[in-house]
Design a protein around this motif. Structure first.
Motif, PDB file in Angstrom:
ATOM      1  N   MET A  73       0.832  -1.200   0.000  1.00 27.37           N
ATOM      2  CA  MET A  73       0.000   0.000   0.000  1.00 27.37           C
ATOM      3  C   MET A  73       0.871   1.256   0.000  1.00 27.37           C
ATOM      4  N   GLU A  74       1.988   1.208   0.715  1.00 23.49           N
ATOM      5  CA  GLU A  74       2.873   2.370   0.735  1.00 23.49           C
ATOM      6  C   GLU A  74       3.472   2.619  -0.634  1.00 23.49           C
ATOM      7  N   SER A  75       3.874   1.534  -1.306  1.00 23.42           N
ATOM      8  CA  SER A  75       4.454   1.743  -2.645  1.00 23.42           C
ATOM      9  C   SER A  75       3.377   2.166  -3.634  1.00 23.42           C
ATOM     10  N   LEU A  76       2.150   1.653  -3.428  1.00 21.94           N
ATOM     11  CA  LEU A  76       1.046   2.065  -4.311  1.00 21.94           C
ATOM     12  C   LEU A  76       0.791   3.560  -4.182  1.00 21.94           C
ATOM     13  N   ALA A  77       0.888   4.067  -2.924  1.00 23.10           N
ATOM     14  CA  ALA A  77       0.629   5.490  -2.696  1.00 23.10           C
ATOM     15  C   ALA A  77       1.625   6.342  -3.472  1.00 23.10           C
ATOM     16  N   ILE A  78       2.879   5.898  -3.513  1.00 28.44           N
ATOM     17  CA  ILE A  78       3.898   6.649  -4.253  1.00 28.44           C
ATOM     18  C   ILE A  78       3.595   6.611  -5.745  1.00 28.44           C
TER      19      ILE A  78
END
Length: 716
Positions: free
Chosen positions: A613-618
DNA sequence: GTAGGGTTAG
């Protein structure tokens, strides 16, 4: 109907095989049994199987008693009817009649009773007509049977003719005849006639009172049923028996009246009536209708015997009260019990799957229905269509609809499909179906209009929605509160606050919580704090313990950084012992369902999902996504707000889908609460970046994300 | 020797 009506025109009908002599005069016959008759009478009383009955019948034929003793003939007819062998009963009836120039009243009554008890109105009326034509004495036993048959088949015209006959023949003030009339007129919906007979009766017993009380209860006038019940107790001093309790329990259930439920339960318990199966069933149903599944389950667990109604009632209690998973567990217990699922069970279980959005399980139930060769009537078809639509498989729902022969489709079939199209954001298609429905001569009802208005709201078809509402007013359709709530929802989501508020002010009766709730939601979407306050103050008066409204209002305050107000609302909630319902999302993974909620320490996938989810946000930010921080509900730093947004349960579920579900497959997520604006916007980006189709269901609305867009128009 | 009122799904 016409064929039945013609039966009552009195044409001469003579039995061509009747011998020209009379053995017995039917109307003056009085019975005094001899010793052989008494012997056979005993035999018949202890006979409990159709094969032994046939043996007795054959012995009586050999001895000739079958025709010379109407008593024994009648008893055999009664027994055949009891064993559901109406054909044999009729054959015997005809054979006995051949021997006389005129049938006896007793035998005719016995045969009429057999037909009436199974609702064979055609045969009942034919036989009644036969009695009149042959000059057989129609007596006080005959009429109640005929009225019962008419009541079961709603043949009010025929019933009225027989009523006239009864008056002419001097049976107008017979207690049993009058009770039959009260019941018949009630079942046929003729309340004025029904009440008139009831009020004019010189003496009324418990049965008459119960018939009238049931009439109100069945007509969904539970208050009046209870008023009458009180009157019966106070003015006549009559005590309720088990049947009266069943009726009263049903009325209390309709009202959802918890206090009266307690009283009725106590009475049934004290009088030991609750031990009877039907009373136990009605008490457990009553508790379920009052939303008290725990009490209902207690009654269910205490029951000495249970039938399909007990199981179905408990299963539907769970489904109706949002405990569908309990229903799934109980269904397994049912399968291990002596009681096997009926088509009603199937309907309830299919609805449970619809509620939960369990597509694979829903399909399994469908297979189960087909494999067990259950009869699939229109209602079950409708439930299946609803299940497929609510589980995201609209195509399958349409297939099923097309599979129902047009003459068998009822308003419910159309409503389910219209609401299916509506919930998937296909407003235009829903409107087209609505026109088709009317072209095919199916009358729309209040559900239809609700579905149409909701479809317009979800698809953002404001003009069409306005037109539909205007049309409803023109046609003088009874405008219910939920119709207003749909229109307010539609206008509110479009930001048309003035129009929405004007409509609320115009409403003929005080707006319900549904109406104010729709306005409050709109205020939240558009950040309208002033109107939000008005809506919330009305809501907190109407539903002071509804958690959802507190949460919505605190969302509005939080979005404007009014943290003091947010804390005040939270304090109020805490003082009342109210808890914010936990957001929860489920994702379909193969044939399984996986659940996600924020801060779930048990989830085995939590580390990889959080990381994803963190990488998706980026990735989303690089594509232009801007986090909507108003959706973060805590008084914390902006950076933390952003991180909290990433942990919304629906985002975690979708991140899991991106990680684990094959690229060609649709990602299907269901959320228990509404998807937040930020997640809605994020899913558009994710669907674009990963070229995935994502289907999210929240509160019976679907959002189909594909190529950077969503099918719905109600998120701005 | 025959009679009238009742419960589950949508």
């Amino acid at each position: 109907m016409h064929r039945l009506g013609s039966l009552l025109s009195h044409k001469p009908l003579l039995n061509p095989r009747a011998p020209p002599y009379s053995l017995i005069s039917s109307s003056t016959f009085s019975y005094s049994p001899n010793s052989i008759e008494i012997f056979y009478d005993h035999l018949l009383k202890s006979c409990n199987g159709s094969s032994s009955l046939k043996q007795i019948h054959s012995a009586l034929t050999t001895t000739g008693l079958i025709t010379t003793s109407p008593h024994l003939g009648g008893q055999i007819i009664i027994k055949y009817a009891k064993f559901d062998d109406l054909n044999r009963a009729r054959l015997l009836f005809d054979n006995i009649n051949v021997c006389y120039d005129k049938p006896t009243s007793f035998l005719c009554n016995t045969m009429i009773r057999a037909y009436a008890n199974v609702g064979q109105c055609f045969e009942t009326l034919k036989l009644y007509s036969f009695m009149r034509k042959t000059g057989t004495f129609v007596n006080n036993y005959t009429y109640p049977f005929v009225f019962k048959a008419c009541a079961l088949n709603l043949l009010v015209r025929e019933g009225k003719v027989v009523h006239g006959d009864a008056l002419k023949n001097g049976f107008g003030s017979d207690l049993y005849v009058e009770a039959g009339l009260v019941d018949m007129y009630a079942k046929c919906g003729l309340f004025v006639d029904c009440r008139k007979i009831f009020d004019e009766m010189s003496t009324k017993d418990l049965v008459c009172w119960t018939a009238m009380i049931t009439a109100y209860e069945q007509a969904e006038k539970p208050e009046e049923a209870l008023i009458l019940f009180k009157k019966m107790q106070q003015e006549e001093g009559l005590l309720a028996d088990s049947i009266a309790v069943v009726s009263v329990a049903s009325a209390v259930g309709q009202l959802g009246d918890v206090r009266n439920a307690h009283t009725v339960h106590g009475y049934a318990f004290r009088k030991s009536l609750i031990e009877e199966l039907c009373v136990g069933n009605s008490i457990l149903t009553m508790h379920n209708k009052c939303g008290n599944t725990e009490k209902a389950r207690l009654v269910f667990d205490m029951m000495m015997e249970r039938d399909a109604i007990s199981w179905n009632s408990m299963l539907s209690g769970y489904t109706q009260n949002g405990q569908a998973t309990e229903a799934l567990l109980l269904f397994d217990e049912m399968r291990d019990s002596d009681c096997q699922p009926t088509p009603v069970t199937a309907l309830i279980m299919v609805s449970a799957c619809a509620y939960l959005g369990f597509r694979h399980l829903g399909r399994k139930f469908h297979d189960f229905i087909v494999d067990s060769r259950m009869e699939i009537d229109t209602n079950l078809s409708n439930a299946l269509m609803d299940m497929y639509a609510k589980c995201g498989d609209l195509e399958k729902a349409v297939d099923l609809f097309n599979g129902i022969p047009p003459t068998e489709r009822n308003a419910g079939s159309w409503n389910v499909l219209i609401s299916g199209y509506g919930m998937h954001g296909h407003g235009k298609e829903a409107l087209e179906l609505f026109s088709r429905m009317q072209e095919e001569g199916v009358e729309p009802n209040h559900f239809t209009f609700t579905s149409i208005l909701s479809a317009c709201s979800h698809a953002g078809l404001i003009d069409e929605g306005r037109k539909c509402f205007a049309e409803m007013r023109r046609l003088s359709v009874t405008l219910e509160d939920k119709h207003h709530a749909c229109v307010i929802d539609m206008l509110g989501r479009a930001g048309l606050f003035q129009e929405a508020f004007d409509l609320i002010k115009e409403m003929p009766s005080p707006p319900s919580d549904g109406v104010w709730g729709a306005l409050l939601l709109a205020c939240k979407i558009h950040g309208n704090m002033e109107l939000g306050k008005t809506a919330a103050s009305n809501l907190l008066q109407l539903e002071p313990n509804h958690t959802g409204y507190y949460v919505l209002m605190s969302n509005i305050y939080a979005a404007s950084n009014k943290w003091k107000e947010v804390w005040k609302l939270r304090e109020d909630m805490k003082n009342k012992g109210l808890k914010k319902p936990a957001a929860f999302s489920m994702i379909e993974y193969g044939e399984d369902i996986l659940g996600f909620h924020t801060a779930d320490q048990e989830n085995p996938y939590r580390h990889e999902v959080y990381k994803k989810m963190e990488s998706l946000a980026i990735e989303m930010k690089m594509a232009g996504y801007v986090p909507d921080l108003s959706c973060a509900l805590h008084d914390v730093e902006e950076e933390d707000k952003e991180r909290m947004l990433n942990y919304h349960s629906e985002k975690l579920a979708v991140a899991f889908g991106i990680l684990k579900i094959d690229p060609g497959m649709v990602i299907r997520v269901t959320k228990n609460l509404r998807v937040c604006n930020d997640c809605h916007s994020a899913f558009k980006y994710i669907s674009h970046i990963y070229q995935r189709k994502i289907i999210v269901r929240d509160a019976n609305r679907f959002h189909h994300f594909q190529g950077g867009t969503c099918s719905c128009k109600d998120y701005w």
